[in-house]
Scaffold this motif. Structure first.
Motif, mmCIF file in Angstrom:
data_model
loop_
_atom_site.group_PDB
_atom_site.id
_atom_site.type_symbol
_atom_site.label_atom_id
_atom_site.label_comp_id
_atom_site.label_asym_id
_atom_site.label_seq_id
_atom_site.Cartn_x
_atom_site.Cartn_y
_atom_site.Cartn_z
ATOM 1 N N GLU A 1 1.268 1.899 -3.735
ATOM 2 C CA GLU A 1 -0.110 2.174 -4.180
ATOM 3 C C GLU A 1 -0.426 3.848 -3.993
ATOM 4 O O GLU A 1 -0.988 4.310 -4.654
ATOM 5 C CB GLU A 1 -1.105 1.164 -3.676
ATOM 6 N N ARG A 2 -0.343 4.044 -2.732
ATOM 7 C CA ARG A 2 -0.679 5.467 -2.278
ATOM 8 C C ARG A 2 0.412 6.610 -2.720
ATOM 9 O O ARG A 2 -0.048 7.506 -3.000
ATOM 10 C CB ARG A 2 -0.742 5.568 -0.633
ATOM 11 N N TRP B 1 0.841 -1.079 -0.001
ATOM 12 C CA TRP B 1 -0.173 0.005 -0.187
ATOM 13 C C TRP B 1 0.763 1.328 -0.040
ATOM 14 O O TRP B 1 0.419 2.438 -0.379
ATOM 15 C CB TRP B 1 -1.145 -0.029 1.097
ATOM 16 N N VAL C 1 1.205 8.983 3.926
ATOM 17 C CA VAL C 1 1.594 7.715 3.965
ATOM 18 C C VAL C 1 2.912 7.428 4.915
ATOM 19 O O VAL C 1 2.731 6.400 5.581
ATOM 20 C CB VAL C 1 2.327 7.420 2.369
ATOM 21 N N ALA D 1 0.985 13.992 0.062
ATOM 22 C CA ALA D 1 0.732 12.094 -0.323
ATOM 23 C C ALA D 1 2.125 11.594 0.623
ATOM 24 O O ALA D 1 1.714 10.529 1.223
ATOM 25 C CB ALA D 1 1.196 11.842 -1.546
#
Length: 87
Positions: free
Chosen positions: A15-16, A12, A50, A46
């Motif tokens: 993905e993020r 993830w 994350v 972002a």
């Protein structure tokens, strides 16, 4: 002296961020994985989202597990990934 390190993202995290990997230059004062994480958080929302909780992340320097306190030294690669679960 400027150093570079290849960052590799998994699961993830990848993905993020929308990135598999990227090469970044490190300032001289960046010594630990925690310093790299702080540098990345400053790059934008972002990254900040994350990387907001490093307790939810795992790290590997040149394919050896490491912690946020680990020194970067001459490592060429830093992998960032969530904890691996079995099943």
């Amino acid at each position: 002296m400027s150093r570079s390190i290849n960052l590799v993202y998994f699961a993830w995290v990848r993905e993020r961020l929308g990135l598999d990997q990227e090469m970044i230059s490190l300032r001289d004062e960046v010594e630990t994985i925690g310093d790299v994480v702080a540098t990345l958080k400053a790059r934008g929302a972002a990254y900040a989202e994350v990387l907001s909780d490093s307790e939810k992340l795992r790290f590997a320097l040149d394919q050896d597990y490491a912690t946020v306190e680990s020194t970067i030294g001459s490592a060429k690669e830093l992998a960032i990934f969530p904890p691996v679960t079995g099943g």
